[in-house]
Design a protein around this motif. Sequence first.
Motif, PDB file in Angstrom:
ATOM      1  N   ASN A  26      -0.105  17.334 -44.050  1.00  0.00           N
ATOM      2  CA  ASN A  26      -0.944  16.141 -44.235  1.00  0.00           C
ATOM      3  C   ASN A  26      -1.301  15.886 -45.692  1.00  0.00           C
ATOM      4  N   ASN A  73       2.696  15.232 -38.660  1.00  0.00           N
ATOM      5  CA  ASN A  73       2.557  13.780 -38.621  1.00  0.00           C
ATOM      6  C   ASN A  73       3.449  13.130 -39.677  1.00  0.00           C
ATOM      7  N   ASP A  76       5.594   9.316 -33.337  1.00  0.00           N
ATOM      8  CA  ASP A  76       5.069   9.103 -34.692  1.00  0.00           C
ATOM      9  C   ASP A  76       5.021  10.421 -35.463  1.00  0.00           C
ATOM     10  N   LEU A  77       5.706  11.428 -34.954  1.00  0.00           N
ATOM     11  CA  LEU A  77       5.704  12.767 -35.542  1.00  0.00           C
ATOM     12  C   LEU A  77       7.086  13.110 -36.087  1.00  0.00           C
ATOM     13  N   THR A 111      -7.614   8.418 -26.858  1.00  0.00           N
ATOM     14  CA  THR A 111      -7.374   8.241 -28.284  1.00  0.00           C
ATOM     15  C   THR A 111      -8.676   8.327 -29.075  1.00  0.00           C
ATOM     16  N   SER A 153      -2.230  14.155 -34.944  1.00  0.00           N
ATOM     17  CA  SER A 153      -2.130  12.711 -34.737  1.00  0.00           C
ATOM     18  C   SER A 153      -3.498  12.143 -34.404  1.00  0.00           C
ATOM     19  N   ASP A 154      -3.629  10.813 -34.583  1.00  0.00           N
ATOM     20  CA  ASP A 154      -4.897  10.139 -34.309  1.00  0.00           C
ATOM     21  C   ASP A 154      -4.927   9.438 -32.960  1.00  0.00           C
ATOM     22  N   TYR A 182      -0.891  10.682 -26.206  1.00  0.00           N
ATOM     23  CA  TYR A 182       0.417  10.317 -25.685  1.00  0.00           C
ATOM     24  C   TYR A 182       0.361  10.322 -24.159  1.00  0.00           C
TER      25      TYR A 182
END
Length: 324
Positions: free
Chosen positions: A33, A109, A127-128, A291, A309-310, A313
Amino acid sequence: MTYEEFINYIRENMEEMLGQGVKTKITKVLKNNNVEMDALSVVNSESHISPVIYLNTYYEEYKEGRGIEEISEEIFSLYEDHKMDLQFDADFFSDFDRIKNRIVYKLINTANNKKLLKDIPNIPFLDLSIVFYCMLDSQYLGSATALIHNVHMNMWGVKKEELYEIAKENTPQILKYELKDMNDLIEEILLSDIKNVVCENDGEYASKEQEDKANNLKDNLMKNIRAQKDKISMYVLTNIQRINGAASILYEGVIKRFADMVDKDIYILPSSVHEVILVPALEGMSEKYFTEMVKEVNVEELDQVDILSDHSYFYNRKEDIIEM
């Protein structure tokens, strides 16, 4: 002292304690990050590698009032305790045939690691990004790891797709997955913490009465936790080391078998790079709710370097696919 003055003092003091012929240096290390840390290493003519000691957290302790001499002595002791690491065969890492059985993967991420991803082989996943590292287990290195960079891939003459196929086979074998009910995991951690207090950190109960006392305290606390638990069932998925365990969602069949067992679709909450939380989907649940939960944990509980992640899934059981 300013931060720069602090790290220079530590470096110079370390050289003085180590004596003639030994030099130290401070290098910038890019972590997950985009977190950049300062690493102190010892330059020794007898070895090409050195244990590194990160200094950023020590400066925070210094600002809070800890003495710099005490910090210097601790860093010196850390080096002394791990200097046998220098006996590691550095040529081992250049031989792909010797190292390929130790190559595994983890998840990071994508958006938060654009700079790092330019220098390391990676495979997109939602998104990873799937990235690769080597488990350097040895008599001296213990569970040390080394992130695989493009320069290593080029040196070995392999493609990232080959690394992925190797890691896809190795990772579930070397880092077997662990799936536990959230309450069972809380109970395990709670008992460990209570044991440390009751045993005064020596790790062993002095008597059966002491052990019973710890278990009774744990049981009473768990009754309160279970009584306040809402109707949502949560399960923690990680690996046996509980490090970089979020990648367990990539293991073939793991999420599917769990979904079949509970007969539900699954919400996947990336609680950190080290684990995810699995929630069997019930009517009325929403991706938005989970989320928001993930975002709150990231802001209030996690260090930046541990965030995956923010958002949550969703595992679609019918299609056997993880969706954003």
